[in-house]
Design a protein around this motif. Structure first.
Motif, mmCIF file in Angstrom:
data_model
loop_
_atom_site.group_PDB
_atom_site.id
_atom_site.type_symbol
_atom_site.label_atom_id
_atom_site.label_comp_id
_atom_site.label_asym_id
_atom_site.label_seq_id
_atom_site.Cartn_x
_atom_site.Cartn_y
_atom_site.Cartn_z
ATOM 1 N N ASN A 52 0.903 -1.301 0.238
ATOM 2 C CA ASN A 52 -0.126 0.296 0.426
ATOM 3 C C ASN A 52 0.908 1.636 0.092
ATOM 4 O OD1 ASN A 52 -1.775 2.386 1.691
ATOM 5 N ND2 ASN A 52 -2.753 0.725 1.350
ATOM 6 N N THR A 53 0.620 2.298 -1.237
ATOM 7 C CA THR A 53 2.117 2.483 -1.231
ATOM 8 C C THR A 53 1.444 4.120 -0.460
ATOM 9 O OG1 THR A 53 0.761 3.802 -3.003
ATOM 10 C CG2 THR A 53 2.101 2.386 -3.699
ATOM 11 N N GLU A 54 0.450 4.279 0.326
ATOM 12 C CA GLU A 54 -0.422 5.187 1.399
ATOM 13 C C GLU A 54 0.643 4.885 2.559
ATOM 14 O OE1 GLU A 54 -4.101 5.938 1.444
ATOM 15 O OE2 GLU A 54 -4.044 7.509 -0.355
ATOM 16 N N LYS A 55 1.401 3.574 2.469
ATOM 17 C CA LYS A 55 0.843 3.695 4.642
ATOM 18 C C LYS A 55 2.858 2.451 4.376
ATOM 19 C CE LYS A 55 -1.096 0.679 6.864
ATOM 20 N NZ LYS A 55 -1.538 -0.086 7.878
ATOM 21 N N THR A 93 6.205 3.913 2.250
ATOM 22 C CA THR A 93 6.664 5.126 0.731
ATOM 23 C C THR A 93 8.276 4.618 0.668
ATOM 24 O OG1 THR A 93 7.631 6.458 2.739
ATOM 25 C CG2 THR A 93 5.392 6.370 1.742
ATOM 26 N N ALA A 98 -5.204 -2.098 -0.789
ATOM 27 C CA ALA A 98 -5.649 -1.480 -0.995
ATOM 28 C C ALA A 98 -5.722 -0.790 -0.409
ATOM 29 C CB ALA A 98 -6.371 -1.505 -2.617
ATOM 30 N N GLY A 115 -5.987 -0.160 2.404
ATOM 31 C CA GLY A 115 -4.728 0.179 3.706
ATOM 32 C C GLY A 115 -5.574 -1.112 5.064
ATOM 33 N N SER A 127 -0.586 -3.598 4.739
ATOM 34 C CA SER A 127 0.162 -2.957 4.281
ATOM 35 C C SER A 127 0.857 -3.625 3.158
ATOM 36 C CB SER A 127 2.090 -2.178 5.261
ATOM 37 O OG SER A 127 1.252 -1.699 6.025
ATOM 38 N N LYS A 155 -3.913 -0.421 -9.789
ATOM 39 C CA LYS A 155 -2.704 0.307 -10.232
ATOM 40 C C LYS A 155 -3.435 0.522 -10.952
ATOM 41 C CE LYS A 155 1.712 1.529 -10.075
ATOM 42 N NZ LYS A 155 3.053 1.063 -10.961
ATOM 43 N N SER A 184 -5.659 2.468 -7.631
ATOM 44 C CA SER A 184 -5.434 2.509 -5.478
ATOM 45 C C SER A 184 -4.550 2.617 -5.676
ATOM 46 C CB SER A 184 -5.506 1.031 -5.881
ATOM 47 O OG SER A 184 -7.368 0.038 -5.740
ATOM 48 N N PRO A 185 -3.680 2.937 -4.120
ATOM 49 C CA PRO A 185 -2.513 3.008 -3.629
ATOM 50 C C PRO A 185 -1.801 1.903 -3.881
ATOM 51 C CG PRO A 185 -3.948 3.575 -1.636
ATOM 52 C CD PRO A 185 -4.981 3.079 -3.188
ATOM 53 N N ASP A 188 0.806 -1.019 -5.134
ATOM 54 C CA ASP A 188 2.080 -1.205 -6.244
ATOM 55 C C ASP A 188 2.118 -2.101 -6.418
ATOM 56 O OD1 ASP A 188 3.777 -0.394 -8.285
ATOM 57 O OD2 ASP A 188 4.788 1.068 -7.796
#
Length: 347
Positions: free
Chosen positions: A153-156, A158, A227, A229, A232, A245, A249-250, A252
């Motif tokens: 999850n790219t929001e959690k 980085t 996706a 969240g 992770s 993606k 959706s956040p 990758d």
């Protein structure tokens, strides 16, 4: 005497003409086969069992019916392990209902092959499929290339990881999810490959258990949890992450540096099919250039030469593939699942 000779000659000529006439009217074996093939209509009912997502299976069937509108295709869809359980139950009851089967991995088909449940059929389309993905006895053929990758999850997360070992770190404790080998054929295949790889083996799964990895039924549930969240990290097949993606959706996907297990979702015809002509036409369509382009449009990496992978996915030539001996995987599948079940319980 002259009259007798003339009569004899006439009889010989007559018999010769009769023989020629007979040869002209009766086809040779090859000609007879050709005529029968020409008369074989592609129509009737066809039962298609698959582990593909419902939407993808329906798109495939709709495209096939566009070419063969007189075939009525019924779909049964579930996880690979449940699909095979259904086939085994039907076989024990006396008759397998499926005509065509398309599920996760070659190991599953090796088992069915050993039980004499498959019909040998080597489609002409296999000339464009890499030989390693075509069973030498014509019992099954791969239809696509599907790797299991690391999803984040790219929001959690980085700082994107590059190794499977991130799943065993403190950062990932209680934050990772994977499909169950008791439901997913891809997960069962992964279990066999990872535990036979010296860099991972059963210690990897023990560390996942200690790190509180969540076990869910299928790959779709893994994608949804990452996706959203809720988790992770995920171990999941690549195409559904690339698709999510692309839809915004956040999430990758990462092909870890150690390599990835790869399945090919083979297709086969069941030995007792009641509609062999339609079953062969269906297999031909899936492996054809048209069928493979459809697979790419849906989001899969095609297995046929000359058809490009969708954006965001690697081709088989670009992957570092984790492998294990197919015969070992086939013979040990049930004991592997029992070992996994004893380690993780009924999750």
């Amino acid at each position: 005497m002259i009259t007798i000779k003339k009569t004899f000659s006439f009889v010989i000529i007559f018999l010769f003409l009769v023989a020629c006439s007979s040869n002209d009217s009766e086809p040779t074996g090859a000609e007879e086969g050709t005529e029968n093939n020409e008369q074989t209509a592609i129509e009737g009912d066809l039962s298609f069992y698959t582990s593909q997502p419902d939407e993808d299976a329906q798109k495939l069937v709709d495209a096939f019916k566009g070419k063969f509108p007189d075939v009525n295709v019924e779909i049964f869809r579930s996880g690979t392990e449940e699909v095979i359980s259904k086939i085994q139950a039907e076989n024990q009851a006396g008759e397998v209902q499926a005509d065509v089967l398309l599920v996760a991995d070659a190991v599953t088909f090796e088992n069915l092959k050993s039980e004499d449940l498959l019909l040998s059929y080597k489609s002409e389309e296999t000339s464009e499929i890499p030989e390693t993905f075509v069973d030498k006895d014509g019992m099954y053929t791969g239809t696509k290339v599907m790797a299991t990758v690391l999803a984040v999850n790219t929001e959690k997360v980085t700082d994107l990881p590059d190794s499977w070992n991130v799943l065993t770190t403190e950062e990932a404790k209680g934050q990772s999810i994977m499909p169950s080998p008791l439901y997913s054929g891809a997960a069962a295949y992964n279990l066999g490959v990872f535990t036979r790889n010296d860099e991972f083996n059963w210690d990897f799964y023990e560390k996942l258990r200690e790190n509180e990895v969540m076990i869910t039924e299928g790959n779709g549930a893994v994608q949804q949890a990452v996706a959203a969240g809720e988790k992770s990290y995920g171990m999941v097949v690549d195409f559904i992450i690339a698709r999510a993606k692309a839809e915004g959706s956040p999430i990758d996907l990462i092909y870890p540096k150690e390599g990835v297990p790869v399945i090919t979702e083979p297709i086969a015809i069941m030995k007792n099919t009641s509609n062999e002509a339609a079953a062969k036409a269906f297999v031909d369509f899936v492996l054809s250039e048209e069928g493979q382009k459809l697979a790419a449009e849906i989001g899969y990496t095609p297995i046929r030469k000359g058809v490009d992978a969708p954006e965001g996915l690697k081709s088989i030539e670009e992957m570092d593939v984790l492998e294990a001996e197919l015969s070992d995987l086939y013979q040990a599948r049930e004991t592997d699942k029992e070992e996994f079940n004893s380690m993780f319980g009924d999750q």
